[in-house]
Design an enzyme around this catalytic site. Sequence first.
Site, PDB file in Angstrom:
ATOM      1  N   SER A  58       4.486   5.464   5.518  1.00  0.00           N
ATOM      2  CA  SER A  58       6.000   6.102   5.343  1.00  0.00           C
ATOM      3  C   SER A  58       6.805   6.247   6.880  1.00  0.00           C
ATOM      4  O   SER A  58       7.400   6.029   7.858  1.00  0.00           O
ATOM      5  CB  SER A  58       6.890   6.438   4.613  1.00  0.00           C
ATOM      6  N   SER A  59       5.911   7.358   7.323  1.00  0.00           N
ATOM      7  CA  SER A  59       5.605   8.501   8.820  1.00  0.00           C
ATOM      8  C   SER A  59       5.012   8.167   9.221  1.00  0.00           C
ATOM      9  O   SER A  59       3.887   7.956   9.204  1.00  0.00           O
ATOM     10  CB  SER A  59       7.169   9.644   8.735  1.00  0.00           C
TER      11      SER A  59
END
Length: 188
Positions: free
Chosen positions: A12-13
């Site tokens: 996600s990041s």
Amino acid sequence: MPGQRIGYIRVSSFDQNPERQLEGVQLDRTFTDKASGKDTKRPQLKAMLEFIREGDTVIVHSMDRLARNLDDLRRMVQDLTTKGISIQFVTENLVFSSDKANHTSNLMLSVMGAFAEFERAIIRERQREGIELAKKRGVYKGRKKSLSADQVTHLKQQVASGEAKTKLAKKFGISRETVYQYLNNNEL
């Protein structure tokens, strides 16, 4: 002739470690995206879908790493298996392929996908609650403003002189929606 084993990884990041997802799994090629699950712009997923061929097996850590929601998951699994591509979810220990109609696996796909979608909704709700509590305590600062006060003044002057809002959005590196929010004096 057996096809290739293709890994798809999504974190996600940028600060998350993608290596742990398919660690120890023998793969011929891996595609890794660093994007939110809800993000439709996942260039490596697109590249993988263009790369894979009939007979290949796509291996993914878990269902929520591949799809944004249950409908997306079902559609993607069906599209892949229809093309003769198998898909394996490591965490759920499920394999889908065109050569076998496994009704239990299809049921598990729906159930597990629904749980993953529900879990994401709960996480978003907790996040909203946390932000509200932080605002009440006065510790939530919110997002950093896109433009400084001087830039906002300059933006408004250019709009008043007839400059196109789309052109200004590009010039200031913001969306057109953000331009309108600044023009309507909404705080960002």
